[in-house]
Enzyme design. Structure first.
Site, short mmCIF file in Angstrom:
data_model
loop_
_atom_site.label_atom_id
_atom_site.label_comp_id
_atom_site.label_asym_id
_atom_site.label_seq_id
_atom_site.Cartn_x
_atom_site.Cartn_y
_atom_site.Cartn_z
N THR A 1 0.87 -1.18 0.00
CA THR A 1 0.00 0.00 0.00
C THR A 1 0.90 1.23 0.00
O THR A 1 1.99 1.20 0.57
CB THR A 1 -0.88 -0.02 1.26
OG1 THR A 1 -1.81 -1.08 1.13
CG2 THR A 1 -1.63 1.29 1.47
N GLY B 1 -6.23 -3.75 7.41
CA GLY B 1 -7.22 -2.68 7.34
C GLY B 1 -8.38 -2.78 8.32
O GLY B 1 -8.85 -1.76 8.83
N GLY C 1 -1.52 -1.43 6.70
CA GLY C 1 -1.54 -2.60 7.57
C GLY C 1 -2.86 -3.34 7.43
O GLY C 1 -3.58 -3.16 6.44
N ASP D 1 -9.19 -0.05 5.09
CA ASP D 1 -9.10 1.25 5.78
C ASP D 1 -8.68 2.39 4.86
O ASP D 1 -8.94 3.56 5.14
CB ASP D 1 -8.08 1.16 6.92
CG ASP D 1 -6.69 0.76 6.41
OD1 ASP D 1 -6.61 -0.17 5.57
OD2 ASP D 1 -5.70 1.37 6.81
N ARG E 1 -14.80 -6.32 -0.67
CA ARG E 1 -14.22 -5.90 0.62
C ARG E 1 -13.55 -4.54 0.47
O ARG E 1 -12.81 -4.29 -0.48
CB ARG E 1 -13.19 -6.93 1.08
CG ARG E 1 -12.46 -6.56 2.38
CD ARG E 1 -11.11 -5.93 2.12
NE ARG E 1 -10.30 -5.79 3.34
CZ ARG E 1 -9.17 -5.11 3.41
NH1 ARG E 1 -8.70 -4.49 2.34
NH2 ARG E 1 -8.49 -5.03 4.53
N1 ASP Z 1 -4.45 -1.34 4.67
C1 ASP Z 1 -4.62 -2.05 3.42
C2 ASP Z 1 -5.95 -2.74 3.44
O1 ASP Z 1 -6.30 -3.33 4.44
C3 ASP Z 1 -3.53 -3.05 3.16
C4 ASP Z 1 -2.11 -2.61 3.46
O2 ASP Z 1 -1.88 -1.50 3.91
O3 ASP Z 1 -1.18 -3.42 3.23
O4 ASP Z 1 -6.61 -2.75 2.43
#
Ligand code: ASP
Length: 319
Positions: free
Chosen positions: A188, A242, A240, A219, A216
């Site tokens: 991300t 989400g 992270g 965040d 889906r």
């Molecule tokens: N936060 C992102 C999500 O959950 C994924 C990531 O940051 O690696 O979609």
């Protein structure tokens, strides 16, 4: 008066402040990175450094933090190195669905898109939602129709195709995945900046998580979770797991603690990321405050990250 005109006036009606520090901080995702070869690390670091230097130039010339963060995120979306735009990971149905958001701390204006499949640069569309609609979030077909109506670049699904990401999904599904690989866990992208007028902006973009259910939304497009910008306090972009970042409103939480508990950016951001670790939520964030102090905490093995301000040197790291 149209929303766009009003925003242009807002952007241009405040002035460069004499002693205002400025700068930019970026991330390319947090996660387990132990399988990255030296060459892969160098390629990523090079891309991150070049992008930071260009974004810094925008700010140095008196440009807006909104332009700087949009620039960084769209550069990363165009690269296959990250899980955003072109390099987005696959859903369990072997499709790709992207989320992005952007926020301007001057007036808390925000724009976001979710579950979009054919927009080349989701962050550019998110900015158009901010500037040209009365809404904050547009999703799916509606977001794509809006994109078509304003001439945003539409691409064929094949533009996002990546054998590597598809293989990773299939491995993960058949449970023979080596989870210590880059695209399973990270990628991300995000940027936060403060400009010479003291305006803070933040932007985040993602393909989400490999093997996510179709539909889906994580965040990243949720204002207050993946992205937050509040002048005089701070700006944050998260990465992270989400679902946890939504439930703990991570990006806003960092600023709230600073505002109400009088905590420093370092104390607030590190405490939030530590608390997430304590409940088993992996990830990290990047943040900048009103004085261009930067913080980049993470509770994973690594996080692709870097920053440059008028009071601190270029700093790019992964581990
Ligand atoms: N936060 C992102 C999500 O959950 C994924 C990531 O940051 O690696 O979609």
């Amino acid at each position: 008066m149209s929303k766009k005109l009003w925003l242009l006036i807002l952007i241009n009606c405040n002035f460069i402040l004499a002693n205002q520090n400025f700068g930019v901080v970026v991330h390319g995702g947090a996660g387990v990175l132990s399988n990255l070869s030296k060459e892969q690390q160098l390629v990523i670091e090079q891309k991150v450094s070049e992008t930071i230097l260009s974004a810094y130039e925008i700010l140095q010339k008196g440009g807006s933090s909104l332009d700087a963060v949009e620039f960084v995120v769209s550069e990363f979306e165009d690269s296959l190195l990250f899980n955003a735009g072109r390099g987005s990971v696959y859903t369990s149905d072997e499709t790709q669905e992207m989320d992005a958001s952007i926020m301007y701390g001057f007036d808390r204006s925000a724009g976001a898109v979710a579950s979009i499949k054919k927009i080349k640069n989701p962050i550019k569309l998110a900015r158009k939602v901010l500037e040209e609609t009365e809404h904050v979030i547009l999703v799916g077909d509606g977001a794509e129709s809006f994109a078509e109506s304003i001439g945003e670049t539409i691409v064929e699904p094949s533009y996002f195709h990546s054998e590597k990401n598809l293989k990773r999904l299939r491995k993960l599904k058949s449970k023979i995945a080596d989870s210590q690989t880059i695209q399973d866990k990270i990628g991300t992208v995000g940027a936060v900046a403060i400009d010479k007028k003291g305006n803070i902006s933040a932007a985040t973009s993602t393909g989400g998580m490999t093997n996510k259910m179709p539909g889906r939304v994580g965040d990243t497009p949720i204002i207050g979770s993946g992205t937050w910008a509040q002048n005089q306090v701070c700006g944050v972009s998260s990465t992270g797991h989400g679902e946890f970042f939504i439930k703990f409103q991570v990006a806003k939480e960092v600023c709230t603690r600073m505002e109400y508990l009088n905590q420093s950016l370092q104390d607030s951001s590190h405490a939030v990321i530590k608390e997430l670790k304590d409940i088993g939520a992996s990830g990290g964030l990047i943040a900048i405050d009103k004085d261009a102090n930067v913080s980049m905490p993470f509770n994973t093995e690594g996080m692709i990250r870097g920053s440059l301000t008028n009071v601190s040197d270029l700093n790019v790291s992964i581990y």
